[in-house]
Design a protein around this motif. Structure first.
Motif, short mmCIF file in Angstrom:
data_model
loop_
_atom_site.label_atom_id
_atom_site.label_comp_id
_atom_site.label_asym_id
_atom_site.label_seq_id
_atom_site.Cartn_x
_atom_site.Cartn_y
_atom_site.Cartn_z
N SER A 36 51.55 7.18 -63.34
CA SER A 36 52.89 8.17 -63.24
C SER A 36 53.85 7.50 -64.31
CB SER A 36 53.37 8.06 -61.58
OG SER A 36 53.81 7.15 -61.35
N VAL A 37 54.13 6.26 -64.24
CA VAL A 37 55.30 5.56 -64.96
C VAL A 37 54.72 5.71 -66.28
CG1 VAL A 37 56.25 3.54 -65.75
CG2 VAL A 37 56.08 3.94 -63.45
N GLY A 38 53.67 5.48 -66.83
CA GLY A 38 53.02 5.49 -68.17
C GLY A 38 53.21 7.00 -68.79
N LEU A 39 52.65 7.99 -67.98
CA LEU A 39 52.80 9.46 -68.36
C LEU A 39 54.30 10.03 -68.64
CD1 LEU A 39 49.81 10.92 -66.47
CD2 LEU A 39 49.91 10.59 -68.74
N THR A 40 55.15 9.18 -67.63
CA THR A 40 56.57 9.59 -67.66
C THR A 40 57.21 9.08 -69.06
OG1 THR A 40 57.01 9.66 -65.51
CG2 THR A 40 58.79 9.26 -66.74
N VAL A 41 56.61 7.92 -69.48
CA VAL A 41 57.34 7.35 -70.55
C VAL A 41 56.86 8.08 -71.70
CG1 VAL A 41 57.36 5.21 -71.97
CG2 VAL A 41 57.48 4.82 -69.68
N VAL A 42 55.63 8.61 -71.99
CA VAL A 42 54.95 9.34 -73.00
C VAL A 42 55.41 10.62 -73.02
CG1 VAL A 42 53.33 7.30 -73.74
CG2 VAL A 42 52.67 9.23 -72.44
N SER A 43 55.98 11.36 -72.08
CA SER A 43 56.31 12.67 -71.77
C SER A 43 57.46 13.04 -72.69
CB SER A 43 56.49 12.95 -70.56
OG SER A 43 57.74 12.27 -70.15
N PRO A 44 57.65 14.16 -73.02
CA PRO A 44 58.91 14.79 -73.97
C PRO A 44 60.02 14.28 -73.50
CG PRO A 44 57.30 16.69 -73.41
CD PRO A 44 56.84 15.62 -72.62
N SER A 45 60.32 14.24 -72.17
CA SER A 45 61.47 13.88 -71.31
C SER A 45 62.00 12.49 -71.56
CB SER A 45 61.36 13.95 -69.85
OG SER A 45 60.01 13.34 -69.37
N VAL A 46 61.20 11.54 -71.84
CA VAL A 46 61.63 10.17 -72.02
C VAL A 46 61.16 9.86 -73.69
CG1 VAL A 46 61.10 7.75 -71.58
CG2 VAL A 46 61.40 9.34 -70.04
N TRP A 47 59.86 10.30 -74.16
CA TRP A 47 59.50 9.72 -75.46
C TRP A 47 60.38 10.31 -76.29
CZ3 TRP A 47 56.12 6.25 -76.82
CH2 TRP A 47 55.55 6.33 -78.05
N GLU A 48 60.61 11.99 -76.29
CA GLU A 48 61.63 12.36 -77.29
C GLU A 48 63.07 12.32 -76.95
OE1 GLU A 48 60.04 16.51 -77.47
OE2 GLU A 48 57.84 15.55 -78.04
N ALA A 49 63.55 12.69 -75.64
CA ALA A 49 64.61 12.93 -75.36
C ALA A 49 65.50 11.72 -75.09
CB ALA A 49 65.02 13.50 -73.88
N ALA A 83 55.51 13.70 -78.61
CA ALA A 83 55.00 13.02 -77.11
C ALA A 83 53.38 13.11 -76.97
CB ALA A 83 55.62 13.86 -76.11
N LEU A 84 52.92 12.01 -76.36
CA LEU A 84 51.33 12.16 -76.44
C LEU A 84 50.94 12.75 -74.95
CD1 LEU A 84 51.05 8.06 -76.56
CD2 LEU A 84 51.18 10.04 -78.38
N PHE A 85 51.81 13.14 -74.08
CA PHE A 85 51.56 13.54 -72.66
C PHE A 85 52.45 15.09 -72.75
CE2 PHE A 85 52.59 14.81 -68.23
CZ PHE A 85 51.24 14.89 -67.80
N PRO A 86 52.02 16.01 -72.88
CA PRO A 86 52.70 17.53 -73.05
C PRO A 86 53.59 17.99 -71.87
CG PRO A 86 50.49 18.02 -72.66
CD PRO A 86 50.65 16.55 -72.54
#
Length: 577
Positions: free
Chosen positions: A498-511, A520-523
């Motif tokens: 959950s932490v890993g996917l959160t970090v590579v999601s648009p919400s953290v990776w991009e924003a 972002a690696l996770f869409p």
């Protein structure tokens, strides 16, 4: 620490808070300093800070043991605890974040309210009584009831601290934006001020002070939003249809001003009355909904509140009252969100009426509800709601910090490092050191995440709670074949994924990290659908594969655990097992 010392610290902090705020309100500190001095708000802030510090002084005199510090001695009634849970749950994300989300997305913003609310039946029917019957201070007492203590406590403390960190970010961002808007203080000074006050509440008063701050804040907030919603509806003759029609007209006008053709502008305006704009596809919607719904049952600072009541009946009553107040609150927040569209976005004092953006830079959209208060109640009510919003943040941050401190001192220090032989004074000392550390971490993270929507930041904490804490709690209490190895490995799989996917999601990776859009690696914005499945699958697979002697003993202990969880036999007061 002597009560006399606490009194003097309280007096100094109250004076510093008043002095700093008064100075900032009249000073010139950047763009936010255009605010005129709002003495009503300053006085209300001062009264609240002074009042809650007095409660902390009173509670400190009653806090003599670890049980007093963590659970208020188990002497809080179901009704009081229900109000305190509601106070804990109606956070800055709910009050400021959801109203801002409704202002931005209309009907779609309601997904937060629905998601946050529907988690409560899960707690009511599956968790509340079992938690009270099995637990002592933290949810790890419940999850690890028949398991080996060292590994399960290490996992529980990790899960608690990660959830607390994400949740704290949202509260600190809300506090910083609120004080920046109201007093013209620099954002970072506002965040440091909140961090300092929160540490005082928890360090000296523990759960008793935190509970009473939450109860008072819940009553003030419920009264405030009731008045706000009433005044918003009064502007439209108490006709929801008229309110929504004006909201559509405002959004249509903003779209037309941005250069959209009339037909397209009309569609954009009408879109706020239907779902689909906020969450782009079914997988995102399901994942987001699961995070909000099951995350509630994995939030350590909410679960901790069930150990403050004398028995399981009062725990059940707590949830009934909490659900009642929270449901009522969320209905009103929806009205306030539409009130922000119709009253704030059309007011040149607050917004650029052409673009529909609230003045004051990034992050100030979180202040929509506070500006609605100024629109319907003038400066006096604006001051009141600002003080209540500040109280909301302080109370929630105190509850979060207390759950983080208990995870370190009770789960790690007392049980893992000292093998259950730690004395109460040493445990209290460790929890206070942890409180100071968490306060510093909260301040730093609050400054880093300044520009994020706070309701969204909380949804990430919910996703982690739903993926790590909830599966372990659920399986350990309800599945006889669950073992230590399964719970710990599966729990860590849910936590890490959950932490890993959160970090590579648009919400953290991009924003947050500033990477290019689309990289972002996770869409999907919420990982819960995937990480929850990973957590449950890990617990199931590794429990079934566990053939050790310990596993056999743990399975054999399930009937005894079930009897106690269902009946309360063997659960004595607040002392636990």
């Amino acid at each position: 620490m002597k009560t006399r010392n606490i009194t003097s610290i309280a007096a100094v902090l109250a004076a510093l808070s008043l002095g700093t705020l008064a100075h900032a309100a009249g000073g010139d500190v950047g763009e936010a300093a255009k605010q005129s001095t709002n003495w009503t708000a300053i006085v209300m802030f001062g009264l609240f800070v002074a009042g809650t510090l007095w409660i902390t002084k009173w509670a400190a005199a009653k806090t003599r043991s670890a049980a007093d510090f963590y659970t208020g001695g188990g002497g809080i009634t179901g009704f009081q605890n229900g109000l305190a849970i509601a106070g804990d749950y109606m956070s800055a994300a709910s009050f400021l974040g959801i109203s801002a989300a409704v202002m931005a997305s209309g009907y779609d913003g309601l997904i937060y309210s629905i998601g946050f609310l529907v988690g409560w039946p899960v707690i009511t029917f599956l968790m509340a009584e079992r938690l009270r019957n099995l637990g002592k201070f933290t949810f790890a007492d419940v999850a690890g009831y028949r398991f080996q203590q060292t590994p399960i406590r290490a996992f529980a403390a990790s899960g608690t601290l990660v959830v607390v960190a994400f949740y704290l970010i949202a509260q600190m961002v809300g506090a910083g934006q609120l004080i920046k808007l109201l007093f013209g203080l620099d954002y970072w000074i506002a965040v440091v001020l909140v961090g300092g006050l929160m540490m005082v509440y928890v360090l000296f008063g523990g759960m008793t002070a935190t509970t009473w701050v939450q109860i008072i804040k819940a009553c003030l907030l419920l009264a405030g939003v009731t008045f706000m919603a009433f005044m918003v509806m009064a502007q439209f003759g108490f006709s929801p249809e008229a309110l929504f029609a004006k909201g559509v007209a405002v959004k249509t006008s903003i779209a037309a001003n941005s250069g959209k053709p009339a037909e397209e502008a009309a569609k954009i305006g009408l879109a706020i009355m239907g779902p689909g704009g906020f969450i782009k596809d079914p997988i995102s919607a399901i994942s987001f909904g699961m995070a909000l719904m099951f995350g509630t049952a994995g939030l350590p600072h909410i679960l901790m509140r069930f150990f403050t009541v004398p028995d399981a009946k009062e725990a059940r009553k707590s949830v009934f009252w909490a659900t009642t107040w929270i449901g009522y609150f969320y209905v009103l927040i929806f009205i306030i969100g539409f009130g922000a569209i119709t009253l704030v976005l059309t007011n040149p004092e607050f917004s650029d009426t052409v673009t529909g953006v609230i003045k004051g830079g990034a992050g100030t959209a979180n202040m929509a509800a506070v500006l609605v208060a100024k629109s319907v109640g003038g400066d006096v009510f604006y001051g009141f709601i600002s003080a209540v919003a500040f109280a909301t943040i302080l109370a929630v941050v105190a509850g979060l910090t207390l759950s983080g401190a208990s995870a370190v001192s009770h789960d790690l220090y007392a049980t893992v490092f000292k093998k259950g032989k730690a004395d109460s004074a040493a445990e209290l000392r460790v929890s206070r050191i942890t409180t100071l550390t968490l306060g510093v971490v909260a301040v730093v993270l609050g400054i880093v995440f300044e520009k994020q929507n706070i309701a969204f930041m909380v949804s990430l904490a919910f996703a982690i709670a739903a993926s790590a804490n909830f599966p372990v709690l659920f399986m350990s209490v309800l599945w006889k074949d669950c073992t230590t190895k399964g719970a710990v490995i599966g729990g860590f799989m849910g936590l890490v994924s959950s932490v890993g996917l959160t970090v590579v999601s648009p919400s953290v990776w991009e924003a947050v990290l500033g990477n290019p859009k689309g990289s972002a690696l996770f869409p999907y914005t919420s990982p819960a659908l995937f990480s929850m499945a990973i957590g449950f699958a890990g617990i199931w697979i590794f429990s079934l594969l566990d053939r050790s002697a310990n596993a056999q003993r743990e399975r054999a202990a399930f009937p005894a655990q079930q009897v106690r969880s269902e009946t309360g036999l063997g659960a004595s007061g607040a002392s636990g097992h």
